[in-house]
Design a protein around this motif. Structure first.
Motif, mmCIF file in Angstrom:
data_model
loop_
_atom_site.group_PDB
_atom_site.id
_atom_site.type_symbol
_atom_site.label_atom_id
_atom_site.label_comp_id
_atom_site.label_asym_id
_atom_site.label_seq_id
_atom_site.Cartn_x
_atom_site.Cartn_y
_atom_site.Cartn_z
ATOM 1 N N ARG A 1 4.794 6.005 11.565
ATOM 2 C CA ARG A 1 5.317 7.233 10.977
ATOM 3 C C ARG A 1 6.376 6.912 9.913
ATOM 4 N NH1 ARG A 1 7.703 9.861 15.186
ATOM 5 N NH2 ARG A 1 5.644 10.166 16.060
ATOM 6 N N ALA A 2 7.267 5.957 10.216
ATOM 7 C CA ALA A 2 8.314 5.583 9.255
ATOM 8 C C ALA A 2 7.687 5.033 7.970
ATOM 9 C CB ALA A 2 9.251 4.560 9.877
ATOM 10 N N PHE A 3 6.697 4.145 8.090
ATOM 11 C CA PHE A 3 6.058 3.595 6.898
ATOM 12 C C PHE A 3 5.320 4.677 6.105
ATOM 13 C CE2 PHE A 3 6.178 -0.637 9.115
ATOM 14 C CZ PHE A 3 7.031 -1.235 8.208
ATOM 15 N N LEU A 4 4.742 5.650 6.783
ATOM 16 C CA LEU A 4 3.994 6.701 6.102
ATOM 17 C C LEU A 4 4.899 7.727 5.431
ATOM 18 C CD1 LEU A 4 1.134 7.332 8.679
ATOM 19 C CD2 LEU A 4 0.987 6.116 6.496
ATOM 20 N N GLU A 5 6.101 7.916 5.956
ATOM 21 C CA GLU A 5 7.000 8.940 5.425
ATOM 22 C C GLU A 5 8.023 8.386 4.438
ATOM 23 O OE1 GLU A 5 8.681 10.668 8.946
ATOM 24 O OE2 GLU A 5 6.801 11.657 9.498
ATOM 25 N N PRO B 1 -3.465 4.805 4.708
ATOM 26 C CA PRO B 1 -2.777 3.509 4.698
ATOM 27 C C PRO B 1 -3.709 2.341 5.009
ATOM 28 C CG PRO B 1 -2.362 4.635 6.755
ATOM 29 C CD PRO B 1 -3.110 5.609 5.883
ATOM 30 N N ALA B 2 -3.451 1.235 4.343
ATOM 31 C CA ALA B 2 -4.147 -0.024 4.602
ATOM 32 C C ALA B 2 -3.089 -1.113 4.637
ATOM 33 C CB ALA B 2 -5.171 -0.306 3.513
ATOM 34 N N GLU B 3 -3.153 -1.955 5.644
ATOM 35 C CA GLU B 3 -2.194 -3.051 5.763
ATOM 36 C C GLU B 3 -2.926 -4.362 5.512
ATOM 37 O OE1 GLU B 3 0.814 -5.053 9.049
ATOM 38 O OE2 GLU B 3 0.162 -2.972 9.312
ATOM 39 N N TYR B 4 -2.287 -5.237 4.747
ATOM 40 C CA TYR B 4 -2.889 -6.536 4.471
ATOM 41 C C TYR B 4 -1.809 -7.553 4.146
ATOM 42 C CZ TYR B 4 -2.304 -5.111 -0.425
ATOM 43 O OH TYR B 4 -1.785 -4.679 -1.622
ATOM 44 N N GLU B 5 -2.210 -8.815 4.203
ATOM 45 C CA GLU B 5 -1.334 -9.920 3.835
ATOM 46 C C GLU B 5 -1.917 -10.578 2.597
ATOM 47 O OE1 GLU B 5 0.230 -14.123 5.755
ATOM 48 O OE2 GLU B 5 -0.471 -12.532 7.084
ATOM 49 N N VAL C 1 3.267 -9.377 3.599
ATOM 50 C CA VAL C 1 2.560 -8.252 4.203
ATOM 51 C C VAL C 1 2.859 -6.980 3.407
ATOM 52 C CG1 VAL C 1 2.297 -6.846 6.283
ATOM 53 C CG2 VAL C 1 2.605 -9.317 6.479
ATOM 54 N N PHE C 2 1.804 -6.222 3.108
ATOM 55 C CA PHE C 2 1.907 -4.979 2.347
ATOM 56 C C PHE C 2 1.270 -3.838 3.127
ATOM 57 C CE2 PHE C 2 1.738 -8.354 -0.813
ATOM 58 C CZ PHE C 2 2.743 -8.001 -1.695
ATOM 59 N N ILE C 3 1.792 -2.637 2.920
ATOM 60 C CA ILE C 3 1.138 -1.417 3.366
ATOM 61 C C ILE C 3 0.919 -0.588 2.101
ATOM 62 C CG2 ILE C 3 1.287 0.690 4.749
ATOM 63 C CD1 ILE C 3 3.039 -0.923 6.701
ATOM 64 N N GLU C 4 -0.331 -0.257 1.870
ATOM 65 C CA GLU C 4 -0.729 0.447 0.653
ATOM 66 C C GLU C 4 -1.414 1.747 1.029
ATOM 67 O OE1 GLU C 4 -4.359 -0.462 -2.233
ATOM 68 O OE2 GLU C 4 -2.754 -1.954 -2.436
ATOM 69 N N GLY C 5 -1.127 2.788 0.287
ATOM 70 C CA GLY C 5 -1.773 4.069 0.506
ATOM 71 C C GLY C 5 -1.720 4.893 -0.761
#
Length: 71
Positions: free
Chosen positions: A19-23, A40-44, A49-53
């Protein structure tokens, strides 16, 4: 260290963390914070490490780079 994108499972994070990463986001196009992201998509990549959306307001890519304390 790998030069390829390594997919990770964002849903493995606990609900509060997800929730924190999305908000808590920043959109470079809207120039506003905390508009939120969807899809959201998480990858390295290259050991980072990245979270992309997509920005909830304009749909542009929103990218969060995680520091060591965050994962």
């Amino acid at each position: 260290m790998s030069e390829e994108r390594i997919e990770r499972d964002f849903m493995n994070r606990d609900e509060q963390e997800r929730r924190a990463f999305l908000e808590q986001t920043w959109c470079d196009k809207c120039l506003q914070e905390n508009l939120g992201m969807k899809e959201p998509a998480e990858y390295e990549y290259k050991g980072i490490v990245f979270i992309e959306g997509k920005c909830n307001q304009c749909g542009e890519i929103v990218l969060t780079e995680l520091t060591d304390e965050e994962f």
